[in-house]
Structure formats: C-alpha cells, structure tokens
Design a protein around this motif. Structure first.
Motif: not given
Length: 485
Positions: A417-418, A432-438, A452-456, A459-462
């Motif tokens: 869920k987003n 998206i995680l792969e793109t952020v790290i790249g 985790a903060k960037i993904l949150k 809109g992805y609270p994990i």
C-alpha cells in the motif's frame, strides 16, 4: 467386533492422461521438442509432418476409451469405424494457429574446445621442469577451480602428493612450483586468495607509480581497501586523494576471476528459446506462440490400413486379433497425444494472453514502474484454471518482448500500500530504490535509513529493514561499500 458395511463417497482422481498433460504444459520449448521426439520414436502410430491427401487421418471419435486399463477386451469389442474416417483434414489443423509461419527450427553450431585445466597443462609443456616438478605442477593445475583459484592449503596439497603420487616434498618446494603455475595465462591463475590474484596481475603490467602504489596497498592494506577506508589509506601511505583514486582505478580494471575469462571452458551453456513473442503493432499488443510448440502430427496411414484390412477380412485369426488390440492401444495413445498438444497450445496462449493484458501498460511502455501487483491467483481466476496450471506456465516459460527476453514469473509480484492506500507492485518500489541509489552522491552514499525516508517522501512508507531486504535482492551493497572518491 468386526463389521462389514458399504459406503458411497465422491472423490477426485487425476487420470494418467491429465498428469501427462500437466507435465507437457510445464515443459519449455526445447524440452517439449525432446518429449515430442521421444513420443514419435515410441509410438509407430504417430507421425509428424503434413499427412498425405489420401491418408486416413485422426478424425476418429473424440471419446477416449480407457477400458483397456481396467478390464480385458477382445477384438470384437472394438468398433473399427471409430478409428477410420473419410475426413482428410483433422479439425485441429483447420483451427487458427497462434504462431508465426516464419518460425523455423535452426540448428545452432557448437564450437569444439578444450577444458580450462587442459589449456593450462598445454602451457606447461613450454616450461622446462624436471619429472618431480612436472608432477607437482600437473597436480596444482588439477587443483585450479573454474574461477582460476587454488582454494586448498599447501599442507593439504603436500599430503595428497605423498598419498596419491608418492611424491614427498616440503611446502617450500610446492610454493616454488606454484610460482611457475602462476606465470601461466590468463594472468592471476593459480592464486590462493583475491589479493594474491590481483597482485599477480598488477606485476604482469608495465610498472609505473600508480601500479606500484596499487601493489603496495594490496600487500599492506588489503583489509582497509576492501572496507573502503580511504582516509586511513591516504594517511597510512602518505599519498594524495588523486594518487589513491588513480591506484584504485588500476585495481578496478583487473579480473577477480581469471578462470571465467577463458572462452574454451567446458561449462554447459544454456540456450534460451522464447516460448512466446510480444510485439507492438499500431499501438496494440500482439502475442504469438513459438511455432516449435505447434507441430503437425497425424496418425500413421499404415496403421489405418491395418485396421481396414482387419475389418474387410472374413476370417480373423488369433494373431490378427492380437494385432488389432495392439493397434488400438497405439492409436488411442496417438490420439491422446495430439489432443494433449492441442490443449497445451490453448493453455499456454490463454494464460500468456491474460498476463499480457493484465500488464498491458508495462508491455506498451517497458517501464517497470508500470508493473501492476500480480499473483498467480489473479490470472487463475480470470482464465478459470487452477493456480498450479498458471504456475507451470510461469515458472518455465520465456517471452520475447521489445524490452528483452524474460522469464514470465518475473512479471509476478506482491502488492504494498502507498500513502493513498493504492496497491503498488514491490517491483515498482525496487525500481525506484535502484534509481535513487544510482543517482546518489557516491562520495556520501545513502544509508538504508536515508533511503527509507526518501521512499516515504515519494509516497512509499516502508521500514528500513524492508529497504535493506529489497536492496539485497537487487544485489546492491551497503552504503559503506558503495563509497567512491
């Protein structure tokens, strides 16, 4: 006290034919071709290729009589007309074929070669060694694994030489012969560790300040180098950041697995043959089934003639009756196999077509962020089949798309869920995680907490531990090991 009583109950039981059909569905194209070849060899009543125009083909009754499995039958019980037909073209060949007519089987030439170990032995022939040294060198070469390393300690090799070769030498002698082995190609072969492998390769290069510094770092500070403690390396070796960067560049150009670069090794090479092909035609998706999955089969004309001859004969001998029973068995098997292949084609096409439409947005764009959450049950419910059937198709079949050839099961993923409460695919989050790290600053790579903060924020609270799990699944190391200067 013992009692006898009758009890009626309903139970489901898979017939041997259903089990065989499931096995056929699971087979990828190349394995299916082998299974087809095996069936053609074992059943003389089954033939491949186009049937002749006057052939009595397989247009016999669709009901499969398996009474021969349960009770004994006689030749008189067989209705010969059920196995003979005036229909020259069976119905399964007149239905629309979901494959391209251009598909044809092409043989793949294989180049002969020698093994990696034999390649090293051949090089030893150019080096002068006495009998004892040659035996030691040959044993050492035999201990080289496919990556090019000798993983066993020298004391163990010394003991094996004594027990198996009757050669009694000390470790110093073995090490001197090992130096000879380490001079063979490819550079780095025969190393006992990663640092030794890299040092051997550097010493084979033209010596210059950056090479000498790289060797010095590997010999004296390998642990700090692997942990990327660059500040400590600069302080310990009294060098500048640019000098360190140049030395690291030399090391990064080396091959950590020298054995893997040998093209003549004997490892099996898997050739993937796509079972499906998806193309975009006028903005719409077009699915085709590989033509090698849709062979042309028919019942042997000779077997049909045998039955006709038995029907026309007035006196029927015991041998003729036995022959008819044998023919019936083979014709039933041929009929079932033809029907099973037809069902296999339909099952494969329906399943893949449903998957394609379910992930239509992805197949039109190639953007993995457009992949919808999809589990086996989603597809099974739409095509009204069992989950196990969908699993058999997804786990072993490949599809050729405009974005590469991929395993079908790669398009399945769980949902999360987003912030808006919408279901999104875990593959979307990983992309998206792969793109952020790249895109991160490599001098200060992002920790899992920051990721985790960037993904949150997106809109992805994990949780952080979930980020770490996805990062590991993507094969991305922790922040410390991603650091560059």
């Amino acid at each position: 006290m013992l009692k006898q009583h009758l009890q009626f109950k309903l139970s489901q039981k898979l017939s041997p034919q259903q089990i065989q059909l499931m096995k056929l569905i699971q087979l990828p194209t190349q394995a299916f071709e082998q299974r087809l070849k095996q069936e053609l060899e074992e059943n003389p009543a089954l033939e491949s290729g186009k049937a002749e125009s006057d052939t009595m083909d397989d247009g016999f009754d669709d009901t499969y009589d398996d009474s021969s499995d349960n009770e004994s039958i006689s030749a008189e019980d067989i209705n010969i007309d059920d196995y003979l037909s005036d229909d020259e073209i069976p119905d399964y060949r007149t239905q629309t074929s979901n494959y391209s007519p251009d598909d044809e089987e092409k043989s793949i030439p294989y180049a002969a070669g020698i093994s990696f170990n034999q390649y090293l032995i051949n090089q030893l022939n150019t080096v002068y060694l006495d009998d004892e040294e040659w035996a030691i060198a040959e044993f050492l070469v035999g201990s080289v694994d496919e990556s090019g390393y000798i993983r066993r300690p020298l004391p163990d090799i010394m003991d094996d030489l004594a027990f198996t070769q009757n050669i009694y030498v000390d470790e110093k002698k073995i090490e001197s012969v090992l130096k000879v082995v380490q001079e063979l190609d490819p550079p780095g072969v025969g190393a006992r560790s990663l640092d030794e492998c890299l040092i051997i390769q550097l010493k084979r290069k033209e010596q210059k300040p950056s090479i000498e510094l790289a060797i010095n770092i590997l010999e004296k500070s390998f642990d700090q180098f692997t942990k990327k403690h660059y500040a400590k390396l600069i302080q310990k070796h009294h060098i500048t950041e640019d000098e360190l960067k140049e030395a690291i560049g030399e090391i990064e150009r080396l091959n950590p697995k020298p054995g893997g670069s040998y093209s003549g090794n004997t490892r099996m090479i898997e050739h993937i043959v796509p079972d499906f092909s998806i193309r975009i035609v006028d903005g719409e998706l077009e699915l085709t089934l590989n033509g090698r999955n849709a062979p042309e089969l028919h019942v042997s004309k000779e077997y049909s003639n045998m039955l006709q001859g038995y029907k026309d004969s007035k006196e029927k001998s015991k041998s003729q009756k036995d022959t008819v029973l044998f023919i019936k068995q083979k014709l039933d098997a041929a009929k079932w196999f033809i029907d099973a292949i037809k069902q296999r084609q339909q099952t494969l096409f329906i399943t893949m077509n449903t998957i394609m439409n379910y992930q239509k947005e992805y197949f039109l764009t190639g953007d993995e962020r457009k992949l919808r959450p999809m589990i086996l049950k989603d597809i099974a419910d739409q095509i009204d089949m069992d989950v196990s059937t969908v699993s058999r198709v997804a786990n072993s079949k490949y599809v050729d798309t405009p974005y590469g050839t991929k395993l079908i099961k790669d398009y399945f993923s769980e949902a999360m869920k987003n912030e808006q409460g919408e279901d999104v695919s875990t593959k979307e989050i990983k992309k998206i995680l792969e793109t952020v790290i790249g895109d991160e600053e490599k001098r200060k790579p992002l920790t899992d907490d920051k990721l985790a903060k960037i993904l949150k924020e997106r809109g992805y609270p994990i949780a952080r531990r979930t980020v770490a799990k996805y990062r590991e699944q993507l094969g991305i190391p922790v922040a410390r090991l991603r650091k560059e200067i």
